[in-house]
Design a protein around this motif. Structure first.
Motif: not given
Length: 277
Positions: A106-107, A122, A223, A235
Motif C-alpha cells: 500500500l504505497n 494501494l 490508513m 506508506f
C-alpha cells in the motif's frame, strides 16, 4: 561524501551562485531544475529496469486493452490535479505515472523531476477517488517542492548527485533508486516536508475544482484505521503520520473554504476494474 560535508559554506554558496541558479530563486536547493530533471530520468530508468526485471512493472506501452484503459483512467485523475494551476513545475517536469503490480504493498512514491509510481495494493485498498487523488496530490507536492532532491542532497552531497544525474555513478544510482522505492527503508522526509506536502495537496485538489480538497485526510484516516488493525502499511513507514496531521488538513480546507464534496468515483472504479482489483 565526507569531504563535501566539511567544505566551507562560502565555497558551496559561490558554487550555487556561479554554476547553478541562486539558492534563493532555486527553492533553497544547490541543484538546478535541469539537474533535477536529469537525476529524475536516471533514477526512473533504474527503477523501471528493476521492476521490469521482476515482472511487476505494468508498461504504459503495453498493447493489452485493459492496461491501456487503466492508464487512460489514471491519467485523467492525475491530470485534474496537475491542471489545478497550483503546480509550480507543471510545464518543466515530465510528470509520468506508472503502476507497479504488487497487491500487498500500500504505497506510492515520487522521484525528483516528477516521476510517480503507484502500487496496485494501494489502488485495491482504496474505494474513494478523492482519497486516491489526495495521495497523488501529496506525491506531486513532494516532487514539486523538490523534497526528494533536498533530502538526497543532504544524504549524498551535491557533487555525488550531479555525478549520478550525468550517469557517472551507477552504484549510487542503484542505491538511490532502491531508497526511493522503499526497499532500503524508504526516503525519510522531515515532519515539515510532510506538512508542506499535505498543505499543497489541499491547494492542488482545491484548484482542480473537481475533487474534495481534503481528500488526503480521508486517505490518512483509512490508513490510520488499517495500522491500528495490524502492521502499518508501507506508506506510513515512509510517510510518518503525526497525531495532528488529519486535523491539520481538515482545518486548512475549512480555512480556505474549498469544496469537500465527494467527486464521482467513475475513473477510479474503471481503473480498478481494468486492473481486476
Amino acid at each position: 561524501m565526507q569531504r563535501l560535508a566539511y567544505t566551507p559554506v562560502w565555497v558551496l554558496t559561490l558554487f550555487c551562485l556561479v554554476f547553478l541558479s541562486s539558492c534563493e530563486d532555486n527553492d533553497g536547493v544547490i541543484f538546478s531544475i535541469q539537474d533535477d530533471i536529469k537525476l529524475g530520468e536516471q533514477v526512473s530508468h533504474e527503477i523501471d529496469s528493476t521492476y521490469r526485471a521482476q515482472g511487476i512493472l505494468i508498461e504504459r506501452t503495453s498493447s493489452n486493452a485493459n492496461v491501456q484503459k487503466a492508464y487512460q483512467n489514471l491519467d485523467r485523475i492525475i491530470n485534474r490535479v496537475l491542471s489545478s494551476g497550483e503546480v509550480k513545475y507543471r510545464n518543466e517536469f515530465p510528470w509520468t505515472v506508472k503502476i507497479i503490480k504488487d497487491d500487498k504493498t500500500l504505497n506510492a512514491f515520487a522521484t525528483p523531476g516528477g516521476h510517480i509510481y503507484v502500487y496496485t495494493g494501494l489502488i485495491k485498498f482504496l474505494q474513494d477517488e478523492d482519497h486516491f487523488a489526495g495521495v497523488l496530490a501529496h506525491e506531486i507536492a513532494h516532487a514539486d517542492l523538490r523534497h526528494s532532491v533536498k533530502q538526497l542532497q543532504r544524504d549524498y552531497g551535491i557533487a555525488i548527485l550531479l555525478s549520478v544525474a550525468l550517469g557517472n555513478d551507477p552504484g549510487t544510482l542503484t542505491q538511490i533508486a532502491a531508497q526511493l522505492a522503499g526497499s532500503l527503508a524508504g526516503l525519510k522526509f522531515s515532519r515539515t516536508a510532510e506538512t508542506e506536502a499535505d498543505e499543497k495537496s489541499v491547494s492542488y485538489l482545491s484548484g482542480s475544482s473537481y475533487y474534495a480538497c481534503d481528500g488526503a485526510a480521508g486517505f490518512f484516516i483509512k490508513m490510520e484505521q488499517e495500522s491500528q488493525q495490524g502492521t502499518p502499511p508501507e506508506f506510513l513507514s515512509t510517510h510518518p503520520n503525526p497525531d495532528n496531521r488529519i486535523q491539520h488538513i481538515q482545518q486548512l480546507a475549512q480555512q480556505k473554504g474549498c469544496s469537500t464534496a465527494s467527486a464521482p468515483d467513475n475513473d477510479f472504479n474503471q481503473l480498478k476494474s481494468a486492473l481486476n482489483l
